[in-house]
Design a protein around this motif. Sequence first.
Motif, PDB file in Angstrom:
ATOM      1  N   SER A 122       0.828  -1.204   0.000  1.00  0.00           N
ATOM      2  CA  SER A 122       0.000   0.000   0.000  1.00  0.00           C
ATOM      3  C   SER A 122       0.863   1.255   0.000  1.00  0.00           C
ATOM      4  N   GLN A 123       1.941   1.249   0.779  1.00  0.00           N
ATOM      5  CA  GLN A 123       2.826   2.403   0.820  1.00  0.00           C
ATOM      6  C   GLN A 123       3.529   2.616  -0.518  1.00  0.00           C
ATOM      7  N   LEU A 124       3.915   1.539  -1.170  1.00  0.00           N
ATOM      8  CA  LEU A 124       4.599   1.658  -2.456  1.00  0.00           C
ATOM      9  C   LEU A 124       3.669   2.168  -3.549  1.00  0.00           C
ATOM     10  N   ASN A 125       2.410   1.786  -3.487  1.00  0.00           N
ATOM     11  CA  ASN A 125       1.458   2.172  -4.520  1.00  0.00           C
ATOM     12  C   ASN A 125       0.892   3.575  -4.320  1.00  0.00           C
ATOM     13  N   SER A 126       1.179   4.173  -3.182  1.00  0.00           N
ATOM     14  CA  SER A 126       0.733   5.545  -2.956  1.00  0.00           C
ATOM     15  C   SER A 126       1.739   6.504  -3.570  1.00  0.00           C
ATOM     16  N   SER A 127       1.289   7.701  -3.895  1.00  0.00           N
ATOM     17  CA  SER A 127       2.163   8.680  -4.551  1.00  0.00           C
ATOM     18  C   SER A 127       3.068   9.398  -3.568  1.00  0.00           C
ATOM     19  N   SER A 128       2.734   9.353  -2.297  1.00  0.00           N
ATOM     20  CA  SER A 128       3.514  10.067  -1.289  1.00  0.00           C
ATOM     21  C   SER A 128       4.560   9.142  -0.680  1.00  0.00           C
ATOM     22  N   GLY A 129       5.496   9.719   0.073  1.00  0.00           N
ATOM     23  CA  GLY A 129       6.507   8.926   0.757  1.00  0.00           C
ATOM     24  C   GLY A 129       7.844   8.951   0.042  1.00  0.00           C
ATOM     25  N   ASN A 130       8.862   8.489   0.762  1.00  0.00           N
ATOM     26  CA  ASN A 130      10.224   8.483   0.246  1.00  0.00           C
ATOM     27  C   ASN A 130      10.676   7.081  -0.147  1.00  0.00           C
ATOM     28  N   GLY A 131       9.745   6.167  -0.339  1.00  0.00           N
ATOM     29  CA  GLY A 131      10.096   4.803  -0.674  1.00  0.00           C
ATOM     30  C   GLY A 131      10.374   3.981   0.571  1.00  0.00           C
ATOM     31  N   LEU A 132      10.828   2.751   0.381  1.00  0.00           N
ATOM     32  CA  LEU A 132      11.060   1.821   1.493  1.00  0.00           C
ATOM     33  C   LEU A 132      12.337   1.036   1.251  1.00  0.00           C
ATOM     34  N   THR A 133      12.985   0.674   2.358  1.00  0.00           N
ATOM     35  CA  THR A 133      14.120  -0.246   2.322  1.00  0.00           C
ATOM     36  C   THR A 133      13.760  -1.453   3.179  1.00  0.00           C
ATOM     37  N   VAL A 134      13.919  -2.650   2.641  1.00  0.00           N
ATOM     38  CA  VAL A 134      13.580  -3.878   3.356  1.00  0.00           C
ATOM     39  C   VAL A 134      14.841  -4.731   3.490  1.00  0.00           C
ATOM     40  N   PHE A 135      15.144  -5.131   4.732  1.00  0.00           N
ATOM     41  CA  PHE A 135      16.235  -6.064   5.001  1.00  0.00           C
ATOM     42  C   PHE A 135      15.616  -7.453   5.168  1.00  0.00           C
ATOM     43  N   ALA A 136      15.922  -8.358   4.249  1.00  0.00           N
ATOM     44  CA  ALA A 136      15.274  -9.671   4.218  1.00  0.00           C
ATOM     45  C   ALA A 136      16.232 -10.759   4.688  1.00  0.00           C
ATOM     46  N   PRO A 137      15.962 -11.399   5.845  1.00  0.00           N
ATOM     47  CA  PRO A 137      16.787 -12.532   6.281  1.00  0.00           C
ATOM     48  C   PRO A 137      16.421 -13.791   5.494  1.00  0.00           C
ATOM     49  N   THR A 138      17.405 -14.608   5.210  1.00  0.00           N
ATOM     50  CA  THR A 138      17.169 -15.853   4.491  1.00  0.00           C
ATOM     51  C   THR A 138      16.562 -16.901   5.415  1.00  0.00           C
ATOM     52  N   ASP A 139      16.121 -18.004   4.838  1.00  0.00           N
ATOM     53  CA  ASP A 139      15.607 -19.118   5.639  1.00  0.00           C
ATOM     54  C   ASP A 139      16.690 -19.659   6.572  1.00  0.00           C
ATOM     55  N   ASN A 140      17.934 -19.693   6.099  1.00  0.00           N
ATOM     56  CA  ASN A 140      19.033 -20.159   6.953  1.00  0.00           C
ATOM     57  C   ASN A 140      19.242 -19.241   8.147  1.00  0.00           C
ATOM     58  N   ALA A 141      19.000 -17.942   7.958  1.00  0.00           N
ATOM     59  CA  ALA A 141      19.135 -17.002   9.069  1.00  0.00           C
ATOM     60  C   ALA A 141      18.112 -17.301  10.156  1.00  0.00           C
ATOM     61  N   PHE A 142      16.885 -17.647   9.768  1.00  0.00           N
ATOM     62  CA  PHE A 142      15.865 -17.992  10.764  1.00  0.00           C
ATOM     63  C   PHE A 142      16.188 -19.325  11.422  1.00  0.00           C
ATOM     64  N   THR A 143      16.748 -20.256  10.664  1.00  0.00           N
ATOM     65  CA  THR A 143      17.125 -21.545  11.237  1.00  0.00           C
ATOM     66  C   THR A 143      18.213 -21.386  12.292  1.00  0.00           C
ATOM     67  N   SER A 144      19.040 -20.365  12.158  1.00  0.00           N
ATOM     68  CA  SER A 144      20.139 -20.144  13.097  1.00  0.00           C
ATOM     69  C   SER A 144      19.682 -19.563  14.429  1.00  0.00           C
ATOM     70  N   LEU A 145      18.433 -19.136  14.530  1.00  0.00           N
ATOM     71  CA  LEU A 145      17.926 -18.615  15.790  1.00  0.00           C
ATOM     72  C   LEU A 145      17.853 -19.728  16.829  1.00  0.00           C
ATOM     73  N   ALA A 146      17.895 -19.337  18.105  1.00  0.00           N
ATOM     74  CA  ALA A 146      17.745 -20.318  19.175  1.00  0.00           C
ATOM     75  C   ALA A 146      16.395 -21.011  19.043  1.00  0.00           C
ATOM     76  N   SER A 147      16.363 -22.283  19.388  1.00  0.00           N
ATOM     77  CA  SER A 147      15.148 -23.080  19.244  1.00  0.00           C
ATOM     78  C   SER A 147      13.979 -22.444  20.000  1.00  0.00           C
ATOM     79  N   GLY A 148      12.841 -22.307  19.318  1.00  0.00           N
ATOM     80  CA  GLY A 148      11.636 -21.773  19.951  1.00  0.00           C
ATOM     81  C   GLY A 148      11.566 -20.266  20.015  1.00  0.00           C
TER      82      GLY A 148
END
Length: 264
Positions: free
Chosen positions: A76-102
Amino acid sequence: MQAMQRLVALLLSVAITASAQGPAVAPVAPVTPATPAAPAPAAGTTNITGVLAKAGQFNTFIRLLQSTGVAAQIDSQLNSSSGNGLTVFAPTDNAFTSLASGTLNSLSDSQKNALVQYHVLSTAIPMSQFDTVSNPLRTQAGSSSPGEYPLNVTSMGSQQVNISTGVVNATVDNTLYTGDQLVVYQVSKVLLPMAIAGTTPAPAPAPLAALTPKGKKTPVSSGADAPEAEASSDVSPAAPARVVTGGGVAVVHVLALAWVWWGL
């Protein structure tokens, strides 16, 4: 006279024949209709989950984006005419697997939402501009104050950027997408903010220990047990003292009576 008439008639006949035939006309080629050009993509149709799905290895992050509603918010933010855009930091599946269990299962719905929002900046930052930003960066999760959701980036040159949350240190490994007011980066770890990962209670201290008269360590007795121990230590030596005192008085009395009797 008749010869003249025949000549005129002949000339007229030749003229009429020539005009009837006329000049040769080249055939006209059929006109082929032009193939219509493909329509240009409409502006403002970028889809964050589509970008991540095309890149692959981001299934866990996509599920979190969808379940928390952050994906629809980003689109919704991207499709609106206002705003300065967005930056998204995307962790990989391996990054989530490296988290402590639970780790993810222990988070409430609001914490999961804040965790995903913590990976989104409210401005599009190309790789070349990371060395000019002011730390700490403010994410869509909220306050960047210490202990809340601060995010610090350090550009090391040669397209290398380090990210620190106060809990984990990660790196920007790749640029997945740039354009349409959106920049998506692949990061090596899940960015855990202080407001979530820094709230784990410290373990309770071990019980204090006291020294016995022989120098051995024993646990300190509770307040309810202490008076009984003191009372028993006071009473035990007092009873023999009274017995000894009573016996001494009796001996003195016996000796006095014997002395009087001897005098008689």
